[in-house]
Design a protein around this motif. Structure first.
Motif, PDB file in Angstrom:
ATOM      1  N   LEU A 146       1.429   3.971   1.466  1.00  0.00           N
ATOM      2  CA  LEU A 146       1.635   4.316   2.899  1.00  0.00           C
ATOM      3  C   LEU A 146       2.707   5.068   2.694  1.00  0.00           C
ATOM      4  O   LEU A 146       3.990   5.011   2.800  1.00  0.00           O
ATOM      5  N   HIS A 163       0.832  -1.281   0.319  1.00  0.00           N
ATOM      6  CA  HIS A 163       0.172   0.361  -0.165  1.00  0.00           C
ATOM      7  C   HIS A 163       1.280   1.216   0.229  1.00  0.00           C
ATOM      8  O   HIS A 163       1.649   0.881   0.541  1.00  0.00           O
ATOM      9  N   ASN A 172       0.602  -1.236  10.363  1.00  0.00           N
ATOM     10  CA  ASN A 172       1.263  -1.620   8.601  1.00  0.00           C
ATOM     11  C   ASN A 172       1.946  -2.534   8.432  1.00  0.00           C
ATOM     12  O   ASN A 172       2.116  -3.290   6.687  1.00  0.00           O
TER      13      ASN A 172
END
Length: 384
Positions: A73, A71, A91
């Motif tokens: 991030l 992802h 995460n």
């Protein structure tokens, strides 16, 4: 709060970085080389898949052994150290780019190595670093600020503190081979993937060594081709043992069970490694009983009272961390540490690392530690 994904990099930085680090035409295989490399080889796979495809999880096979989607991030530069650590832990990632809204771009990476360097700086376990971390603050200033309130130091002053994980960009259209070459050339564990959009480049995600290892395991390992035999790739090097490849016998940086966690972190920082073994010394050799890694720092920084754990016995800290990880995994059993043997093949080693989402495995003969294999040791072998 976290920075918004897709934030643009500053154009001058991105243009100079990509020009310096990448020439896709020279890194791509020529048509003659493509004919020589049969479609079923690992080398052809690394040239045919792009970084953008892998981080978007467009290849479902790459996640058979536990690889997680990547992802995009990124962290706001004003987050505190504890907030940054919590974000990495939540995460389940070991690093993320740091975005500075005032400067309108990314200013570096924050990873556990930086957090370890910060901890050691606060406790005066490392010499003062003369190079500035920020235009107005250096390590000494960070230490003074941290001693007042350890949770208030912003991550923009800590990112890149370890000087060991620079922010390296690759284009989304670059082949996986390009990313692996950057891992090897720059001694980094991950690269930032950028997607061109109009006249700028936007942050698309992070491609890590772990993701590449999971891809290799899914295409070459035992489970490869289970659903589609044509998806299996061949890799002669993968069938060689760790002993044959010269990956056994490397010096192991270690501590004994009675050493403190702080001593273990200091050893990692000094030797620029991400884990140390916990061993019991015997006349026959060192028996492996556990390990401490950079990612364990989350237990220290994410909790305001966590700092006292720095002075725990290394083995007590190790056992408590593995127990907590077992609870986080829903009660699943967790073996004490991940090991292989000198006769283990390279692909079996990669499969174990992909399945456990580990960055290294310890090589043992019986209970005696005889080496360690990390993802950084494996990446150069993918290019041969």
């Amino acid at each position: 709060m976290l920075a918004q994904p897709g934030s643009p990099f500053t154009s001058g930085w991105i243009e100079s970085s990509l020009d310096a680090n990448h020439n896709l035409k020279s890194n791509r295989m020529t048509s003659v080389e493509q004919q020589i490399a049969a479609n079923g080889t690992l080398y052809a796979l690394l040239d045919s898949l792009t970084c953008g495809e892998v981080i978007k999880d467009q290849d479902p096979a790459a996640n058979k052994l536990g690889a997680r989607p990547q992802h995009p991030l990124c962290l706001d530069s004003e987050l505190s150290v504890s907030e940054g650590c919590e974000a990495l832990a939540a995460n389940r990632i070991t690093s993320a780019p740091v975005y500075d809204a005032n400067k309108g771009g990314f200013i570096g990476m924050l990873d556990y190595r930086d957090l370890v360097a910060f901890v050691l700086s606060v406790l005066h376990k490392v010499p003062k670093d003369p190079s500035p971390v920020d235009v107005s603050m250096d390590v000494t200033d960070i230490v003074k600020r941290a001693l007042v309130n350890k949770s208030e130091v912003p991550i923009k002053l800590v990112s890149n503190l370890s000087h060991s994980n620079p922010l390296i960009p690759v284009q989304a259209s670059a082949s996986i081979r390009v990313a692996v070459e950057e891992f090897v050339r720059n001694h980094v564990h991950r690269v930032v993937v950028l997607q061109p959009e109009n006249d700028t480049a936007h942050f698309a995600g992070i491609l890590s060594q772990s993701a590449v290892a999971a891809l290799v395991a899914s295409r070459v390992g035992k489970l490869a081709g289970a659903a589609d035999p044509t998806a299996k790739s061949m890799w002669a090097t993968g069938n060689k043992t760790l002993q044959e490849l010269g990956l056994v016998g490397k010096d192991i940086i270690s501590v004994i069970p009675d050493d403190t966690v702080l001593e273990g972190l200091y050893m990692m920082h000094e030797h620029k490694i991400s884990s140390v073994a916990i061993v019991e010394r015997t006349e026959q050799g060192d028996n492996l009983v556990g390990s401490i890694s950079m990612t364990d720092i989350k237990a220290i920084l994410a909790d305001r009272k966590g700092w006292r754990r720095l002075y725990e016995r290394a083995f007590d800290f190790f056992t408590s961390m593995r127990f907590e990880q077992g609870l986080e995994a829903g009660g699943d059993d967790r073996i004490p540490t991940f090991t292989v043997h000198p006769e283990t093949t390279l692909i079996a080693t990669i499969e174990k690392m992909a399945a456990t989402r580990g960055h290294r495995v310890w090589v043992v003969e019986g209970s005696r530690a005889v080496g360690v294999v990390s993802l950084s040791d494996i990446m150069p072998l993918l290019l041969k």
